[in-house]
Design a protein around this motif. Structure first.
Motif, PDB file in Angstrom:
ATOM      1  N   LEU A   1       0.823  -1.213   0.000  1.00 42.43           N
ATOM      2  CA  LEU A   1       0.000   0.000   0.000  1.00 42.43           C
ATOM      3  C   LEU A   1       0.855   1.260   0.000  1.00 42.43           C
ATOM      4  N   ASP A   2       1.963   1.241   0.744  1.00 44.34           N
ATOM      5  CA  ASP A   2       2.878   2.392   0.729  1.00 44.34           C
ATOM      6  C   ASP A   2       3.324   2.695  -0.701  1.00 44.34           C
ATOM      7  N   HIS A   3       3.537   1.625  -1.468  1.00 42.78           N
ATOM      8  CA  HIS A   3       4.030   1.780  -2.837  1.00 42.78           C
ATOM      9  C   HIS A   3       2.942   2.277  -3.792  1.00 42.78           C
ATOM     10  N   ILE A   4       1.728   1.740  -3.666  1.00 45.31           N
ATOM     11  CA  ILE A   4       0.685   2.065  -4.665  1.00 45.31           C
ATOM     12  C   ILE A   4      -0.256   3.196  -4.254  1.00 45.31           C
ATOM     13  N   GLU A   5      -0.169   3.618  -3.000  1.00 45.81           N
ATOM     14  CA  GLU A   5      -1.134   4.579  -2.455  1.00 45.81           C
ATOM     15  C   GLU A   5      -1.317   5.837  -3.310  1.00 45.81           C
ATOM     16  N   ASN A   6      -0.248   6.348  -3.861  1.00 46.82           N
ATOM     17  CA  ASN A   6      -0.339   7.597  -4.625  1.00 46.82           C
ATOM     18  C   ASN A   6      -0.386   7.381  -6.138  1.00 46.82           C
ATOM     19  N   LEU A   7      -0.728   6.153  -6.551  1.00 47.86           N
ATOM     20  CA  LEU A   7      -0.765   5.839  -7.977  1.00 47.86           C
ATOM     21  C   LEU A   7      -2.185   5.881  -8.547  1.00 47.86           C
ATOM     22  N   ASN A   8      -3.109   6.482  -7.811  1.00 50.69           N
ATOM     23  CA  ASN A   8      -4.480   6.695  -8.287  1.00 50.69           C
ATOM     24  C   ASN A   8      -5.276   5.427  -8.563  1.00 50.69           C
ATOM     25  N   PHE A   9      -5.066   4.389  -7.772  1.00 47.78           N
ATOM     26  CA  PHE A   9      -5.913   3.208  -7.882  1.00 47.78           C
ATOM     27  C   PHE A   9      -7.156   3.420  -7.020  1.00 47.78           C
ATOM     28  N   ASP A  10      -8.291   2.918  -7.499  1.00 47.95           N
ATOM     29  CA  ASP A  10      -9.544   3.014  -6.739  1.00 47.95           C
ATOM     30  C   ASP A  10      -9.653   1.904  -5.703  1.00 47.95           C
ATOM     31  N   ALA A  11      -8.887   0.825  -5.935  1.00 51.22           N
ATOM     32  CA  ALA A  11      -8.976  -0.329  -5.042  1.00 51.22           C
ATOM     33  C   ALA A  11      -7.747  -1.207  -5.218  1.00 51.22           C
ATOM     34  N   VAL A  12      -7.551  -2.092  -4.239  1.00 54.56           N
ATOM     35  CA  VAL A  12      -6.478  -3.080  -4.330  1.00 54.56           C
ATOM     36  C   VAL A  12      -7.075  -4.465  -4.117  1.00 54.56           C
ATOM     37  N   LEU A  13      -6.685  -5.397  -4.986  1.00 57.15           N
ATOM     38  CA  LEU A  13      -7.077  -6.796  -4.835  1.00 57.15           C
ATOM     39  C   LEU A  13      -5.884  -7.507  -4.210  1.00 57.15           C
ATOM     40  N   ILE A  14      -6.056  -7.931  -2.962  1.00 56.30           N
ATOM     41  CA  ILE A  14      -4.963  -8.607  -2.245  1.00 56.30           C
ATOM     42  C   ILE A  14      -5.146 -10.114  -2.406  1.00 56.30           C
ATOM     43  N   THR A  15      -4.078 -10.766  -2.856  1.00 61.01           N
ATOM     44  CA  THR A  15      -4.102 -12.217  -3.015  1.00 61.01           C
ATOM     45  C   THR A  15      -2.763 -12.785  -2.547  1.00 61.01           C
ATOM     46  N   LEU A  16      -2.718 -14.090  -2.369  1.00 57.99           N
ATOM     47  CA  LEU A  16      -1.511 -14.751  -1.880  1.00 57.99           C
ATOM     48  C   LEU A  16      -0.864 -15.555  -2.997  1.00 57.99           C
ATOM     49  N   ALA A  17       0.449 -15.655  -2.966  1.00 60.32           N
ATOM     50  CA  ALA A  17       1.167 -16.400  -4.001  1.00 60.32           C
ATOM     51  C   ALA A  17       1.008 -17.903  -3.829  1.00 60.32           C
ATOM     52  N   ASP A  18       0.464 -18.346  -2.688  1.00 58.98           N
ATOM     53  CA  ASP A  18       0.402 -19.793  -2.441  1.00 58.98           C
ATOM     54  C   ASP A  18      -1.015 -20.369  -2.568  1.00 58.98           C
ATOM     55  N   GLN A  19      -1.833 -19.756  -3.440  1.00 60.42           N
ATOM     56  CA  GLN A  19      -3.192 -20.249  -3.674  1.00 60.42           C
ATOM     57  C   GLN A  19      -3.348 -20.602  -5.159  1.00 60.42           C
ATOM     58  N   PRO A  20      -2.750 -21.731  -5.602  1.00 60.08           N
ATOM     59  CA  PRO A  20      -2.677 -22.031  -7.037  1.00 60.08           C
ATOM     60  C   PRO A  20      -4.004 -22.370  -7.701  1.00 60.08           C
ATOM     61  N   ARG A  21      -5.040 -22.636  -6.927  1.00 60.26           N
ATOM     62  CA  ARG A  21      -6.334 -22.961  -7.543  1.00 60.26           C
ATOM     63  C   ARG A  21      -7.134 -21.706  -7.923  1.00 60.26           C
ATOM     64  N   ILE A  22      -6.694 -20.551  -7.432  1.00 62.18           N
ATOM     65  CA  ILE A  22      -7.378 -19.305  -7.809  1.00 62.18           C
ATOM     66  C   ILE A  22      -7.123 -19.084  -9.295  1.00 62.18           C
ATOM     67  N   ASP A  23      -8.201 -18.947 -10.061  1.00 71.40           N
ATOM     68  CA  ASP A  23      -8.028 -18.746 -11.499  1.00 71.40           C
ATOM     69  C   ASP A  23      -8.513 -17.363 -11.919  1.00 71.40           C
ATOM     70  N   VAL A  24      -8.302 -17.058 -13.199  1.00 73.38           N
ATOM     71  CA  VAL A  24      -8.634 -15.733 -13.712  1.00 73.38           C
ATOM     72  C   VAL A  24     -10.132 -15.471 -13.610  1.00 73.38           C
ATOM     73  N   ASN A  25     -10.948 -16.510 -13.816  1.00 68.15           N
ATOM     74  CA  ASN A  25     -12.404 -16.324 -13.720  1.00 68.15           C
ATOM     75  C   ASN A  25     -12.801 -15.845 -12.337  1.00 68.15           C
ATOM     76  N   TYR A  26     -12.175 -16.445 -11.312  1.00 71.98           N
ATOM     77  CA  TYR A  26     -12.523 -16.052  -9.943  1.00 71.98           C
ATOM     78  C   TYR A  26     -12.086 -14.617  -9.652  1.00 71.98           C
ATOM     79  N   LEU A  27     -10.884 -14.257 -10.078  1.00 69.18           N
ATOM     80  CA  LEU A  27     -10.425 -12.870  -9.868  1.00 69.18           C
ATOM     81  C   LEU A  27     -11.383 -11.900 -10.556  1.00 69.18           C
TER      82      LEU A  27
END
Length: 193
Positions: free
Chosen positions: A86-112
């Motif tokens: 958040l410190d890094h992206i806070e001033n980059l004008n994003f409306d939201a952040v999608l937080i995900t983990l690198a260790d959830q390999p079953r998460i697919d593009v459809n779910y995101l």
């Protein structure tokens, strides 16, 4: 709506005994799969938060169009990675952040994309994964929650924010939630492919 994906991948993988971000999954690695999925989604930009083994992991993902953020405080737990991101992206004008983990390999593009659609329809609310008893990540937080997320401490990640704002959380059903924390989790996942 402009959405950043923040892939948390700074942990030292103590239970795994090796850098789980670099475990082989098909043609890539655990973190590579997370990045590929994120890049295919309807989000605007992808960021990876690295910590333990940062240089080795960074080299392994150099070919991806993902921005690397280094969390030097990764020993302080998951919350420190959320704060570094958040410190890094806070001033980059994003409306939201999608937080995900690198260790959830079953998460697919459809779910995101289901999460992103949910957020676009309800931009003032958090859209989170439904873990039956509570909400978890992947989850999308509107910018109005960034300050609250930056006050997190320890290894609980965003759970406290998610579960203390129940009336403002839209739970999205996901039957593909699986975290890889141990060698057995990894072997079971490979067998299921």
């Amino acid at each position: 709506m402009k959405i950043a994906i923040l892939i948390l991948a700074a942990g030292s993988s103590n239970r795994m005994g090796t850098a789980k971000q670099l475990l082989t999954i098909g043609h890539t690695t655990l973190i590579g799969k997370s990045i590929e999925t994120a890049l295919q989604s309807n989000a605007n930009e992808v960021f990876c938060v690295l910590g333990a083994n940062a240089e080795t992991i960074r080299k392994s993902i150099n070919s991806y169009k993902a921005n690397v953020i280094i969390n030097t405080n990764y020993n302080n737990g998951l919350s420190s990675s959320i704060i570094a991101g958040l410190d890094h992206i806070e001033n980059l004008n994003f409306d939201a952040v999608l937080i995900t983990l690198a260790d959830q390999p079953r998460i697919d593009v459809n779910y995101l994309n289901v999460l992103i659609d949910s957020f676009n329809q309800n931009p003032s609310k958090i859209s989170a994964s439904d873990y039956q008893d509570n909400s978890g990540v992947p989850a999308i937080f509107p910018k109005t929650y960034f300050k609250q997320l930056k006050r997190l401490e320890g290894d609980k990640g965003a759970k406290n924010v998610l579960n203390s704002n129940n009336q403002n959380v839209i739970k999205v059903n996901c039957n593909t939630l699986l975290d890889i924390d141990t060698q057995q989790d990894y072997l079971d996942f490979l067998k299921s492919l």
